[in-house]
Scaffold this active site. Structure first.
Site, mmCIF file in Angstrom:
data_model
loop_
_atom_site.group_PDB
_atom_site.id
_atom_site.type_symbol
_atom_site.label_atom_id
_atom_site.label_comp_id
_atom_site.label_asym_id
_atom_site.label_seq_id
_atom_site.Cartn_x
_atom_site.Cartn_y
_atom_site.Cartn_z
ATOM 1 N N LYS A 153 39.133 35.628 28.860
ATOM 2 C CA LYS A 153 40.578 35.905 28.945
ATOM 3 C C LYS A 153 41.218 35.618 27.585
ATOM 4 C CE LYS A 153 43.377 35.263 32.601
ATOM 5 N NZ LYS A 153 43.699 36.578 33.162
HETATM 6 N N1 PMP Z 1 40.716 41.347 35.863
HETATM 7 C C1 PMP Z 1 41.574 41.076 34.867
HETATM 8 C C2 PMP Z 1 41.551 41.937 33.659
HETATM 9 C C3 PMP Z 1 42.476 40.008 34.988
HETATM 10 O O1 PMP Z 1 43.338 39.736 34.013
HETATM 11 C C4 PMP Z 1 42.467 39.234 36.161
HETATM 12 C C5 PMP Z 1 43.447 38.102 36.316
HETATM 13 N N2 PMP Z 1 42.956 36.923 35.753
HETATM 14 C C6 PMP Z 1 41.545 39.547 37.159
HETATM 15 C C7 PMP Z 1 40.682 40.618 36.976
HETATM 16 C C8 PMP Z 1 41.447 38.707 38.409
HETATM 17 O O2 PMP Z 1 40.899 37.466 38.063
HETATM 18 P P1 PMP Z 1 41.214 36.153 38.917
HETATM 19 O O3 PMP Z 1 40.856 36.473 40.309
HETATM 20 O O4 PMP Z 1 40.345 35.110 38.312
HETATM 21 O O5 PMP Z 1 42.656 35.875 38.753
#
Ligand code: PMP
Length: 299
Positions: A153
């Site tokens: 991220k």
């Molecule tokens: N894909 C992307 C590109 C994201 O930014 C997120 C949000 N963090 C997700 C998927 C979902 O991830 P999570 O379930 O860990 O929030």
């Protein structure tokens, strides 16, 4: 946006309005920050943070991917998140941990810039406030893992998601859907993707996508409910033939998908398995499924 009283910055709590950065902050110029999105929910036993350690572990992974050493352990960051909720006296909140290269150095290489870590919380409701969403396949492809570290991220990666979101803004579509560089379904700009066919859940395998923590939670919940899960490369045609589809994400939670590029998925209504998983997920985050209390950290 709703503010709260205090922000955690480099180990100290400071007033919300005092949390400022210098204009030469490296991350502002080059996107060299990493972040997390975490949710805290109210439960019968008080506020609980959902999958806190997994989020902090991913934060440290993302930071390491850009050589940004975080001087706090997963435990210390988790403790700071609990303290933040307690001191701000909120029961439900979105928590945003962020680590970034600060000021003191210009030029692409961030070596020599300060390394700062902060955590903010504020009340934030549904990210996709719809019972079902209509998707448009984006003209942008999901960042290629040969172009960046796609499973971290990193703020700079998010220009990809922002462009896709801006593409659907002001249209009848609620959200975009990314294909990857090989034409496989990847994910949404901030959500992972699932389809359901014959009592089996299919979701794109890891590689080009963010390994979502909600994706993992839903996989564990679906297994517990007796469904089979298959992680594989998925083409759009397989989604068009699916009986149900949904998105997952910390901010979005579980969101049923009604259509992709104007083609209805299944009957175009919320499917029974999607509904069961969504309900179970919401019960879980609120502490109402004892078998998944391991996902919760009570503050
Ligand atoms: N894909 C992307 C590109 C994201 O930014 C997120 C949000 N963090 C997700 C998927 C979902 O991830 P999570 O379930 O860990 O929030």
């Amino acid at each position: 946006m709703n503010s709260t009283k205090l922000i955690w910055l480099n180990g100290n709590f400071i007033p919300w309005e005092d949390a400022k950065v210098h204009i030469l902050t490296h991350a502002l110029h080059y996107g060299t920050s990493v972040f997390e999105g975490v949710r805290c929910y109210n439960t019968e036993r008080g506020p609980a943070i959902f999958r806190l350690r997994e989020h902090m572990t991913r934060l440290i992974y993302s930071a390491n991917s850009i050589k940004l050493t975080i001087p706090y352990s997963t435990e210390e960051l988790s403790q700071a998140a609990c303290d933040l909720i307690r001191k701000n006296e909120v029961k439900e909140a979105y928590i945003r941990p962020i680590a970034y290269y600060g000021s003191g150095k210009m030029g692409l290489n961030p070596r020599g810039a300060t390394r700062d870590v902060s955590m903010i919380c504020w009340p934030w409701g549904a990210y996709l406030p719809h019972d079902q969403v209509d998707l448009k396949v984006s003209k942008y492809i999901r960042i290629d893992p040969r172009s960046s570290i796609a499973d971290a991220k990193i703020a700079g990666n998010y220009i990809n998601s922002i462009l896709a979101s801006q593409e659907v803004e002001g249209t009848k579509y609620h959200e975009a859907l990314f294909l990857d560089f090989q034409g496989n379904i990847a994910e949404g700009p901030g959500e992972n993707f699932f389809i359901i066919k014959k009592n089996t859940l299919y979701t794109p395998s890891l590689g080009t996508i963010l390994p979502g923590i909600t994706r993992d939670s839903v996989i564990q919940i679906a297994k517990h409910l007796g469904y089979s899960i298959v992680e594989k490369q998925l083409k759009l045609d397989e989604a068009f033939e699916a009986e149900e589809a949904f998105f997952t994400g910390t901010a979005a939670e579980v969101v049923p998908i009604r259509s992709i590029d104007d083609r209805a998925i299944g009957t175009g209504t919320v499917g029974p398995i999607t509904k069961q998983i969504k309900d179970y997920y919401l019960k879980t985050v609120h502490g109402d499924t004892p078998e998944f209390h391991r996902f919760l950290t009570w503050v």
